[in-house]
Scaffold this motif. Structure first.
Motif, PDB file in Angstrom:
ATOM      1  N   ARG A  66       1.230  -1.001   0.079  1.00 17.51           N
ATOM      2  CA  ARG A  66      -0.195  -0.386  -0.125  1.00 17.51           C
ATOM      3  C   ARG A  66       0.670   1.681  -0.130  1.00 17.51           C
ATOM      4  O   ARG A  66       0.148   2.658  -0.086  1.00 17.51           O
ATOM      5  CB  ARG A  66      -0.757   0.040   1.391  1.00 17.51           C
ATOM      6  CG  ARG A  66      -2.239  -0.986   0.908  1.00 17.51           C
ATOM      7  CD  ARG A  66      -2.759  -1.427   0.176  1.00 17.51           C
ATOM      8  NE  ARG A  66      -3.670  -2.398  -0.092  1.00 17.51           N
ATOM      9  CZ  ARG A  66      -3.862  -3.059  -0.914  1.00 17.51           C
ATOM     10  NH1 ARG A  66      -4.200  -2.368  -1.736  1.00 17.51           N
ATOM     11  NH2 ARG A  66      -5.512  -4.294  -0.610  1.00 17.51           N
ATOM     12  N   THR A  84       1.630   4.622  -6.134  1.00 17.02           N
ATOM     13  CA  THR A  84       1.126   3.206  -5.521  1.00 17.02           C
ATOM     14  C   THR A  84       1.095   1.968  -6.931  1.00 17.02           C
ATOM     15  O   THR A  84      -0.021   1.290  -6.604  1.00 17.02           O
ATOM     16  CB  THR A  84      -0.042   3.412  -4.455  1.00 17.02           C
ATOM     17  OG1 THR A  84      -1.139   3.893  -5.386  1.00 17.02           O
ATOM     18  CG2 THR A  84       0.098   4.420  -3.129  1.00 17.02           C
ATOM     19  N   SER A 110      -0.464  -1.544  -5.207  1.00 19.66           N
ATOM     20  CA  SER A 110      -1.636  -1.529  -4.199  1.00 19.66           C
ATOM     21  C   SER A 110      -2.799  -1.459  -5.267  1.00 19.66           C
ATOM     22  O   SER A 110      -3.279  -1.346  -6.587  1.00 19.66           O
ATOM     23  CB  SER A 110      -2.005  -0.059  -3.671  1.00 19.66           C
ATOM     24  OG  SER A 110      -3.275  -0.440  -2.726  1.00 19.66           O
ATOM     25  N   LYS A 143      -7.176  -2.550  -6.133  1.00 18.41           N
ATOM     26  CA  LYS A 143      -8.411  -2.186  -6.031  1.00 18.41           C
ATOM     27  C   LYS A 143      -9.188  -3.146  -5.151  1.00 18.41           C
ATOM     28  O   LYS A 143      -8.701  -4.276  -4.449  1.00 18.41           O
ATOM     29  CB  LYS A 143      -9.390  -1.804  -6.602  1.00 18.41           C
ATOM     30  CG  LYS A 143      -8.869  -0.324  -7.693  1.00 18.41           C
ATOM     31  CD  LYS A 143      -9.189  -0.223  -8.665  1.00 18.41           C
ATOM     32  CE  LYS A 143      -9.042   0.471  -9.621  1.00 18.41           C
ATOM     33  NZ  LYS A 143      -9.743   1.043 -10.842  1.00 18.41           N
ATOM     34  N   ARG A 158     -11.102   1.179  -0.520  1.00 17.99           N
ATOM     35  CA  ARG A 158     -10.087   1.592  -2.025  1.00 17.99           C
ATOM     36  C   ARG A 158     -11.501   1.768  -3.075  1.00 17.99           C
ATOM     37  O   ARG A 158     -12.732   1.360  -2.916  1.00 17.99           O
ATOM     38  CB  ARG A 158      -9.137   0.989  -2.320  1.00 17.99           C
ATOM     39  CG  ARG A 158      -7.817   0.835  -1.292  1.00 17.99           C
ATOM     40  CD  ARG A 158      -7.346   0.015  -1.375  1.00 17.99           C
ATOM     41  NE  ARG A 158      -6.665   0.033  -0.638  1.00 17.99           N
ATOM     42  CZ  ARG A 158      -6.357  -0.470   0.968  1.00 17.99           C
ATOM     43  NH1 ARG A 158      -8.388  -1.674   0.177  1.00 17.99           N
ATOM     44  NH2 ARG A 158      -5.467  -0.932   1.681  1.00 17.99           N
ATOM     45  N   ASP A 159     -10.429   2.000  -4.278  1.00 16.03           N
ATOM     46  CA  ASP A 159     -11.968   1.958  -5.408  1.00 16.03           C
ATOM     47  C   ASP A 159     -11.901   0.473  -5.578  1.00 16.03           C
ATOM     48  O   ASP A 159     -11.353  -0.611  -5.197  1.00 16.03           O
ATOM     49  CB  ASP A 159     -11.139   1.942  -6.912  1.00 16.03           C
ATOM     50  CG  ASP A 159     -11.411   4.194  -6.957  1.00 16.03           C
ATOM     51  OD1 ASP A 159     -12.702   4.191  -5.927  1.00 16.03           O
ATOM     52  OD2 ASP A 159     -10.404   4.281  -7.642  1.00 16.03           O
ATOM     53  N   TYR A 185      -5.252  -0.089  -7.950  1.00 18.33           N
ATOM     54  CA  TYR A 185      -5.225   1.496  -7.713  1.00 18.33           C
ATOM     55  C   TYR A 185      -4.375   3.436  -6.666  1.00 18.33           C
ATOM     56  O   TYR A 185      -3.019   2.523  -6.315  1.00 18.33           O
ATOM     57  CB  TYR A 185      -6.183   0.741  -5.739  1.00 18.33           C
ATOM     58  CG  TYR A 185      -6.888   2.319  -5.056  1.00 18.33           C
ATOM     59  CD1 TYR A 185      -7.868   3.304  -5.727  1.00 18.33           C
ATOM     60  CD2 TYR A 185      -6.400   2.366  -3.962  1.00 18.33           C
ATOM     61  CE1 TYR A 185      -8.485   4.012  -4.941  1.00 18.33           C
ATOM     62  CE2 TYR A 185      -6.847   3.656  -2.896  1.00 18.33           C
ATOM     63  CZ  TYR A 185      -7.986   4.249  -4.017  1.00 18.33           C
ATOM     64  OH  TYR A 185      -8.771   5.565  -3.284  1.00 18.33           O
ATOM     65  N   GLN A 219      -3.673   5.430  -5.840  1.00 22.39           N
ATOM     66  CA  GLN A 219      -4.549   6.588  -4.812  1.00 22.39           C
ATOM     67  C   GLN A 219      -3.924   7.892  -5.008  1.00 22.39           C
ATOM     68  O   GLN A 219      -2.409   8.063  -4.909  1.00 22.39           O
ATOM     69  CB  GLN A 219      -4.562   5.424  -3.037  1.00 22.39           C
ATOM     70  CG  GLN A 219      -3.395   5.885  -2.834  1.00 22.39           C
ATOM     71  CD  GLN A 219      -2.695   4.878  -1.283  1.00 22.39           C
ATOM     72  OE1 GLN A 219      -3.052   3.974  -1.584  1.00 22.39           O
ATOM     73  NE2 GLN A 219      -1.726   5.128  -0.885  1.00 22.39           N
ATOM     74  N   ASN A 273      -5.424  10.566  -0.378  1.00 16.70           N
ATOM     75  CA  ASN A 273      -6.559  10.199   1.120  1.00 16.70           C
ATOM     76  C   ASN A 273      -6.654   9.042   0.431  1.00 16.70           C
ATOM     77  O   ASN A 273      -7.153   8.335  -0.775  1.00 16.70           O
ATOM     78  CB  ASN A 273      -8.159  10.443   0.523  1.00 16.70           C
ATOM     79  CG  ASN A 273      -8.800   9.937   1.964  1.00 16.70           C
ATOM     80  OD1 ASN A 273      -8.011   8.965   3.199  1.00 16.70           O
ATOM     81  ND2 ASN A 273     -10.226   9.614   1.895  1.00 16.70           N
ATOM     82  N   PRO A 274      -5.858   7.417   0.981  1.00 17.03           N
ATOM     83  CA  PRO A 274      -6.087   6.383   0.189  1.00 17.03           C
ATOM     84  C   PRO A 274      -6.677   5.482   0.636  1.00 17.03           C
ATOM     85  O   PRO A 274      -7.992   4.708  -0.178  1.00 17.03           O
ATOM     86  CB  PRO A 274      -5.169   5.517   0.772  1.00 17.03           C
ATOM     87  CG  PRO A 274      -4.797   6.030   2.036  1.00 17.03           C
ATOM     88  CD  PRO A 274      -4.988   7.755   2.131  1.00 17.03           C
ATOM     89  N   ASN A 275      -8.441   6.536   1.828  1.00 11.74           N
ATOM     90  CA  ASN A 275      -9.176   5.328   1.694  1.00 11.74           C
ATOM     91  C   ASN A 275     -11.018   6.524   1.642  1.00 11.74           C
ATOM     92  O   ASN A 275     -10.477   7.994   1.523  1.00 11.74           O
ATOM     93  CB  ASN A 275      -9.280   5.367   3.017  1.00 11.74           C
ATOM     94  CG  ASN A 275      -8.242   3.796   3.434  1.00 11.74           C
ATOM     95  OD1 ASN A 275      -8.293   2.625   3.194  1.00 11.74           O
ATOM     96  ND2 ASN A 275      -7.652   3.989   4.889  1.00 11.74           N
TER      97      ASN A 275
END
Length: 411
Positions: free
Chosen positions: A198, A226, A229, A231, A297-298, A314, A316, A319-321
């Protein structure tokens, strides 16, 4: 009406979340003990808690599975035989195992059903047949397998198949990742994953004539991405396919997740499974929106319908969330006059909260009054405090262990 339907299997990091999962509709829950699992940072269950969990599950016609899916070294086997005997004594329904040596020792120690962990990377009918000969009763296939492929494996090997339907995804093959070993000194395959995938990394072309220092000097901070990472997985729109291929268990990932996550995913997928089984129209848009409220995440559907490709990464931003709602707390008790709630975030007068009954529609409530445990009126309450909120007629279905959430500011 469809007479058969798959099991809904939910995660739990502790006893509270196990109860939440079952009360919001899970048919079974998987948990970890103090040893032998892949979630060392979860609260995990003591022996007494495992006994309580098994009793609660069985009282509610649910099952309890315990993970023994870490890849063990020789010294890790100490106490395994005695531990398995204890798990059998409290009527654990199945053990989730990935290692051949563990499988052999467990078979010597007890007769509990064995489910093959996704960590074993079973991807084909031929491996499935071998595992079945070794005593495995269910296979949790690698996440690289589609639902259609899983159906073929089930029919060819004549064995129950479990697939993930929701949650975080690992970029590595069925979780066989060692990045944490090298970057953090934590063995991801023995419970120590630090989710290094991540993090943001910088990419640069390899040059055999450049030193590492020269390559670092040529990078700009904003070039970090990232690219490792994934989704998150969301398989709500694949419910029909899961039924058609008779996948026996639909698994929600997330033994590190909040009670809000557990409640939302269990309630949503319970409704979708039951709606299809009763041949009702699937309210996909409504339930997909509900899943989008979670911190996440998406979403993508992983490899459920086709092999995951570049669009499953993902990339990102700051903001990762994302997600529209946050947890507020959980109901501890109710009386005719008030509900008592434990707060996981601060709460102020005039805030709007949303209480989530186990089955019925959510209750929206603006907090005009609240009281501390001494009965004194207060206008604000701190995180991890307990408050009384006056009960209104709309709260008639609210019960202990109902989860409370609120919309994020600006959502």
């Amino acid at each position: 009406m469809v007479t058969w339907k798959p099991e809904l299997l939910a995660p739990a990091k502790n006893l509270e979340r196990l109860k939440v999962a079952i009360l919001y509709g899970a048919d079974a829950v998987y948990v970890g003990g103090q040893k032998y699992g892949l979630r060392a940072r979860a609260d995990n269950f003591t022996r007494q808690e495992l006994a309580s969990a098994a009793a609660f599950a069985h009282q509610h016609n649910a099952k309890l599975y315990v993970t023994l899916n870490a890849f063990l070294h020789d010294e890790d086997f100490d106490g395994l035989e005695e531990y398995c005997a204890y798990l059998e004594s409290i009527d654990i329904d199945a053990l989730i195992i990935s290692d051949l040596g563990v499988l052999r020792e467990v078979r010597k120690a007890c007769s509990i059903d064995i489910h093959l962990s996704t960590q074993a990377s079973c991807l084909n009918q031929y491996a499935a047949k071998v595992w079945k000969q070794m005593g495995v009763t269910r296979i949790i296939l690698g996440r690289e397998v589609s639902i259609q492929e899983a159906g073929v494996i089930r029919a060819s090997a004549d064995i129950d198949i479990e697939l993930f339907i929701h949650g975080a995804m690992c970029m590595s093959y069925s979780g066989h990742c060692t990045i944490s070993n090298f970057t953090a000194g934590r063995d991801s395959n023995r419970g120590g994953c630090s989710q290094s995938c991540r993090f943001s990394y910088q990419l640069h072309p390899y040059s055999p004539v450049s030193s590492q220092a020269e390559m670092r000097n040529n990078l700009q901070p904003d070039e970090a991405v990232t690219f490792l990472s994934s989704k998150d997985l969301a398989g709500a729109d694949q419910i029909v396919s899961f039924f058609q291929h008779r996948i026996c268990s639909l698994k929600i990932e997330g033994r590190m997740k909040s009670s809000l996550y557990v409640a939302t995913t269990c309630k949503t997928y319970r409704r979708l499974i039951d709606a299809y089984a009763q041949q009702q129209q699937l309210p996909l848009t409504q339930h997909q929106h509900e899943l989008e409220t979670l911190s996440r995440r998406d979403y993508c559907d992983g490899s459920l319908s086709a092999p995951a490709e570049a669009d499953s990464v993902y990339l990102q931003g700051e903001n990762p969330n994302i997600g529209s709602h946050v947890p507020v707390g959980i109901v501890l008790d109710t009386t005719d006059e008030h509900i008592t709630a434990f707060l996981s975030t601060p709460l102020q007068q005039h805030h709007q909260i949303e209480l989530m009954p186990f089955q019925n529609a959510h209750v929206f409530h603006t907090v005009e009054n609240m009281y501390n445990l001494e009965g004194q009126s207060i206008t604000a309450a701190r995180q991890q405090s307990v408050v009384h909120i006056p009960r209104t007629a709309s709260m008639k279905d609210i019960a202990p262990l109902n989860v409370i959430r609120a919309q994020k500011s600006g959502s």
